[in-house]
Motif scaffolding. Structure first.
Motif, PDB file in Angstrom:
ATOM      1  N   ARG A 515       0.877  -1.189  -0.476  1.00  0.00           N
ATOM      2  CA  ARG A 515      -0.220   0.304   0.173  1.00  0.00           C
ATOM      3  C   ARG A 515       0.610   1.485  -0.261  1.00  0.00           C
ATOM      4  N   ASP A 536      -3.491  -1.243  -7.597  1.00  0.00           N
ATOM      5  CA  ASP A 536      -4.771  -1.328  -7.373  1.00  0.00           C
ATOM      6  C   ASP A 536      -4.921  -1.079  -6.152  1.00  0.00           C
ATOM      7  N   PHE A 537      -4.361  -1.260  -4.849  1.00  0.00           N
ATOM      8  CA  PHE A 537      -4.743  -0.574  -4.098  1.00  0.00           C
ATOM      9  C   PHE A 537      -3.604   0.203  -3.197  1.00  0.00           C
ATOM     10  N   VAL A 539      -1.511   3.489  -1.718  1.00  0.00           N
ATOM     11  CA  VAL A 539      -2.104   3.573  -0.863  1.00  0.00           C
ATOM     12  C   VAL A 539      -1.260   5.585  -1.094  1.00  0.00           C
ATOM     13  N   ASN A 560      -5.641   4.608  -9.148  1.00  0.00           N
ATOM     14  CA  ASN A 560      -7.247   6.201  -8.539  1.00  0.00           C
ATOM     15  C   ASN A 560      -7.445   5.892  -7.232  1.00  0.00           C
ATOM     16  N   SER A 561      -6.577   5.081  -6.335  1.00  0.00           N
ATOM     17  CA  SER A 561      -6.463   4.771  -4.773  1.00  0.00           C
ATOM     18  C   SER A 561      -5.899   6.036  -4.188  1.00  0.00           C
ATOM     19  N   GLN A 563      -3.796   8.000  -2.117  1.00  0.00           N
ATOM     20  CA  GLN A 563      -3.492   9.218  -1.092  1.00  0.00           C
ATOM     21  C   GLN A 563      -2.289  10.415  -1.462  1.00  0.00           C
ATOM     22  N   ASN A 582      -8.595  11.872 -11.923  1.00  0.00           N
ATOM     23  CA  ASN A 582      -9.170  10.328 -11.478  1.00  0.00           C
ATOM     24  C   ASN A 582      -8.797  10.552  -9.618  1.00  0.00           C
ATOM     25  N   PHE A 583      -7.900  11.310  -9.125  1.00  0.00           N
ATOM     26  CA  PHE A 583      -7.440  11.250  -7.695  1.00  0.00           C
ATOM     27  C   PHE A 583      -8.107  11.913  -7.069  1.00  0.00           C
ATOM     28  N   ASP A 585     -10.403  12.345  -5.356  1.00  0.00           N
ATOM     29  CA  ASP A 585     -11.669  11.494  -5.031  1.00  0.00           C
ATOM     30  C   ASP A 585     -11.080  11.373  -3.506  1.00  0.00           C
ATOM     31  N   SER A 586      -9.468  10.566  -3.656  1.00  0.00           N
ATOM     32  CA  SER A 586      -9.070  10.342  -3.158  1.00  0.00           C
ATOM     33  C   SER A 586      -7.459  10.860  -2.351  1.00  0.00           C
ATOM     34  N   ASP A 725      -1.730   7.054   6.281  1.00  0.00           N
ATOM     35  CA  ASP A 725      -2.432   5.307   6.425  1.00  0.00           C
ATOM     36  C   ASP A 725      -1.805   4.293   7.864  1.00  0.00           C
TER      37      ASP A 725
END
Length: 942
Positions: A515, A536-537, A539, A560-561, A563, A582-583, A585-586, A725
């Motif tokens: 992450r 995909d995950f 952070v 796109n996840s 932070q 695309n980012f 929201d995160s 995180d």
């Protein structure tokens, strides 16, 4: 006569055997057996279970007890007394106990819950579940038979209901939260009200409940009290000393209550205390009389080690941030039952691990946890320790001055799960045998001098979750596939070494749990290929200070996840991809500084924007600033300095309530600088508008709302950062560059007390507004290179924290106010090339400023100042300290060092000591949570 359930079955069996006239048609054995469970209570339990959103989110060996709550073969019956977690009275068959601790329950709970229909309950345990921060329902008071109530660590929040005080039979009450996440308050009713009603208590655990009051004196009368846990409750005042003398008190925890004054009494021999955890100024010698003590936790104290040498039953000894009077005696080797030992953040002078103060550690063969961080220990780590400490699961010796290699004997501790030797001066290679430590889930060797390559044996550490090797001298070519075998790896930091990282991998290589990835300064010449489809995950991603060139890889759009995205200080070029939107929201941190991006800045940011920091300085960006950034209400830092942006002052930034830092330096901004928002820029504390084309007057109303600048130094040093995180203690430290008198000041961390204004090299005109004197937190004020006129306002003397003042190259007139000598923090002063006249102030440090600070002012009495200051020096035999001397000798931890030693601009991703002790405390807390989860899993297996 009382018959057990088994006895009743036996009677029925014998009756059937000796009465043959009863045929099978007239007597059914199975139907004659009545279930113990009352129908209404069974129904209440089933409805309570059905109100749960989920019970199947258990991890590892956890098991939800309510899975056994089922009807038998679809019948409308079922003996709830046999269900897991349910206890029934042997005589009445009523449900009297409910233990659903750790049952993976996700739910909200309300007053209409059927739980409160179980009016015969005597014990209720809902600990370690998730009740979504719902309030404790007021109907809890209807369970008037309760003697045991445990709602700890279950996410309840809000005010504790007054109806809970109706449970006057309570012997044990636990509303605590060891993770510190709970939101329970004890205000109305108050702590005093609770103690006044629940007078039968033997156990009272309120850890992390917000009490914010004094401890009631009435607790001193609770002669039956055995356990009292009030840590992290915001307690104030003086703790009643009589509570220490309660005849049955065995457990007392008062830690993390900074406003609570605790004076330990003189203890009589043989008091029953087994656990004592608190902060106190002085520890009496009589503490040695507590011969049954098993757990002792002392912090922020003055402590004589020999006073506890007879406490041979100790299993856990925790001495934190204390002043030791006398050395640790070798008799500490008698603590043969010791399992956990923490001696961090203490001042022992300077010791090597082999001195008598520490040689006894190697004899504590039961130790599983050893923490010796920040105790000024130097020298090599003795291998002899680890010959006997074979049970160690955690070893922490970070932030010392340890030298030499990693001990080979350390590689034999196969039970080790946590190893932290960071921030020392350890050298030599990482032993290949580190692959033997297959139980490790946390390994931090960062900020040392380790050299050589990274052993391929790291691939054997299958349980590793966090790996930090950053800021060493590691070399060689490393294939990133080494880490693909680490299926549990969530955090990896290899930055700031001399590694050459090969990141091309096979398409089937997986990094499923990774992450947080930090590969700053790893000589990467291209975007890592495994990022194209694997993470995909992810952070956070930090690829700063590498050699990547060309346009930004379109693969970045798949992450796109994210932070955190830090690609600063590479050779990237081209236009910014629109997929950055695309980012929205995160993404919390976007750092693209120090590249060659060109073109306009895309207007991408949506209403749900999560951005807190955007850094795009030192590029070739053009056009106006995107107004869509106004949607990012969480923004704390905006840096577009050193680009080619053409725009008016973005007054709409004033609508961002959290904005603290605004850097627009060295662009083509023009026009007046105004504040169009009534409360705008109220949290602003660093603004750099230098080297632009701004014009017009400096309006007083511009500065009126700058409230954050009106506050002088904070009470303790902290830094500007985001916790990204929490699972892996991931945090991102903000960084920036400021300038003063031609010096580039690189802040790898930005102190929260830093307050600066730089409006230099523009076309501002008119007078300097008096209101600047209200900005009492200012440390740097640079208005040089403008067309400012009129006098230097005497109100500047109010800026007691001011260290640098530059008003040079303007058209200022009149005298230099003598009141400026009252700014004793002032170490850099320049009023050259103005139209000033009259005498130069000579008080305090003003005789020590260089003469060029005053040149270019024909009517200024420079010669007189030179002569008088010369006489002053001759008379006193000394001069006020110079700028560099002030910086070197100051004992204030809050003074900002304007001459910043260049450390390289590797990354803002820094893991280290946070505000003194914060990060290490978080490490301790994270480890404790991890160990608690592990012990629960082991208990389930047993």
């Amino acid at each position: 006569m009382k018959f057990s359930y088994f006895a009743q079955l036996l009677v029925l069996y014998n009756l059937a055997a000796f009465i043959p006239s009863f045929s099978s048609s007239s007597f059914s054995f199975s139907s004659s057996i009545k279930h113990r469970c009352h129908d209404n209570e069974r129904s209440a339990l089933l409805q309570f279970k059905n109100s749960f959103l989920s019970t199947n989110n258990c991890y590892d060996q956890y098991y939800s007890k309510v899975e056994s709550w089922k009807l038998v073969d679809g019948e409308s019956s079922g003996d709830c007394c046999t269900w897991d977690g349910v206890e029934c009275d042997d005589r009445t068959n009523h449900v009297i106990g409910l233990d659903l601790t750790d049952s993976c329950i996700s739910a909200s709970i309300s007053s209409n819950s059927t739980l409160f229909d179980l009016v015969h309950l005597q014990t209720l345990n809902l600990a370690y579940n998730i009740f979504f921060q719902s309030q404790i329902p007021s109907r809890i008071g209807e369970l008037s038979s309760l003697t045991y109530l445990n709602l700890s660590c279950s996410g309840f929040s809000g005010q504790i209901p007054k109806q809970l005080l109706n449970l006057t039979k309570l012997v044990s009450l636990d509303l605590s939260d060891i993770y510190g996440l709970i939101g329970l308050n004890l205000h109305k009713p108050s702590f005093n009200d609770m103690v006044g009603q629940l007078t039968s208590l033997k156990e009272l655990h309120l850890s992390s409940v917000n009490i914010s009051s004094k401890v009631p004196e009435l607790l001193s009368n609770f002669s039956s009290l055995e356990s009292l846990r009030l840590d992290s409750c915001g307690l104030t005042g003086e703790f009643p000393a009589a509570i220490f003398q309660l005849p049955n008190l065995k457990i007392l925890d008062l830690t993390s209550n900074p406003d609570l004054k605790t004076d330990l009494p003189s203890f009589q021999f043989g008091r029953p205390l087994k656990t004592l955890k608190l902060s106190t100024e002085h520890v009496p010698i009589s503490i040695g009389n507590l011969i049954y003590m098993e757990e002792l936790h002392l912090s922020d104290c003055t402590f004589t080690p020999s006073s506890i040498e007879n406490l041979v039953h100790l299993k856990f000894l925790f001495i934190w941030n204390c002043t030791f009077t006398g050395q640790i005696p070798p008799t500490f080797s008698n603590f043969t039952k010791l399992v956990r030992l923490v001696l961090s953040y203490n001042d022992f002078g300077i010791y090597t691990p082999t001195t008598s103060s520490f040689s006894w550690i190697g004899e504590l063969t039961r130790l599983t946890y050893l923490s010796l961080s920040i105790i000024n220990m130097n020298g090599e780590i003795p291998s002899s320790w680890f010959m006997n400490l074979t049970q160690l699961s955690s070893l922490q010796m970070s932030d010392n001055q340890l030298t030499g290699p990693l001990p080979q004997a350390l590689m034999n501790l196969t039970k080790l799960e946590w190893l932290d030797l960071s921030t020392n001066q350890l050298s030599g290679p990482i032993p290949f045998q580190i692959g033997h430590l297959t139980s490790l889930f946390f390994l931090d060797l960062s900020f040392n001098k380790l050299d050589g390559g990274i052993p391929t044996s790291f691939s054997h550490l299958n349980n590793l979750e966090r790996l930090e090797l950053n800021s060493n001298k590691l070399t060689g070519t490393l294939k990133f596939t080494v880490f693909s075998e680490l299926k549990n790896l969530g955090y990896l930091d290899l930055s700031n070494n001399s590694l050459s990282l090969t990141t091309k991998t096979r398409s089937n290589v997986s990094f499923q749990r990774l992450r947080d990835l930090n590969l700053g300064s790893c000589n990467l010449s291209e975007f890592p290929s495994f990022l194209h489809h694997q993470l995909d995950f992810l952070v956070s991603l930090n690829l700063s200070s590498n050699k990547m060139s060309g346009e930004l890889s379109p693969s970045i759009c798949n992450l796109n996840s994210l932070q955190v995205l830090d690609l600063s200080f590479n050779n990237l070029s081209g236009q910014l991809p629109r997929c950055l939107g695309n980012f929205s929201d995160s993404l919390s941190v976007l750092n693209l500084k120090g590249n060659s991006f060109h073109g306009t800045i895309p207007s991408l940011w949506k209403n749900a924007c999560q951005l807190k920091m955007i850094g795009m300085s030192h590029n070739k960006l053009q056009g106006p600033l995107p107004k869509s950034l106004g949607n990012c209400s969480l923004l704390k830092m905006v840096d577009f300095g050193s680009n080619q942006i053409i725009d008016v002052f973005p007054s709409w930034f004033g609508s961002l309530p959290n904005l603290q830092i605004l850097i627009l330096r060295s662009n083509n901004f023009y026009g007046t600088v105004e504040n169009s928002v009534a409360t705008g820029f109220s949290n602003l504390r660093v603004i750099d508008l230098s080297l632009n084309q701004f014009s017009g007057k400096l309006q007083s109303k511009l500065l009126y709302n700058w409230n954050a600048m009106k506050v002088s130094n904070a009470s303790h040093m902290t830094y500007m950062r985001d916790n990204i995180d929490p699972s892996y203690l991931m945090q991102y430290d903000y960084s920036m560059t400021l300038y003063n008198k031609g010096l580039e000041m690189n802040y790898m961390k930005i102190p929260d007390i830093l307050v600066t204004i730089d409006f230099s090299n523009n076309k501002f005109e008119g007078e300097i507004p008096d209101i600047i004197g209200n900005l009492k937190g200012l440390q740097l004020l640079n208005l040089s290179g403008n067309i400012l006129q009129g006098p230097i306002p005497s109100s500047l003397a109010n800026l007691k924290a001011l260290e640098c003042l530059d008003l040079s190259s303007n058209q200022l007139s009149g005298q230099i106010p003598t009141q400026l000598t009252e700014i004793t923090a002032l170490s850099s002063f320049d009023v050259s090339f103005n139209q000033l006249s009259g005498p130069i102030p000579q008080g305090n440090q003003f005789c020590n400023f260089e003469s060029k600070s005053y040149e270019g002012n024909p009517s200024l009495w420079v010669d007189t100042w030179t002569k008088q200051c010369g006489n002053f020096k001759s008379a006193t035999g000394s001069v006020p300290p110079s700028f560099t001397e002030l910086e070197a000798s100051t004992d204030s931890e809050f003074k900002i060092n304007w001459i910043v030693v260049s450390m390289g601009y590797a990354s803002g991703m820094v893991i280290g000591v946070v505000g003194g002790n914060e990060f290490a405390r978080r490490k301790q807390h994270w480890f404790a949570k991890r160990m608690k989860k592990k012990s629960k899993r082991q208990a389930k297996r047993r």
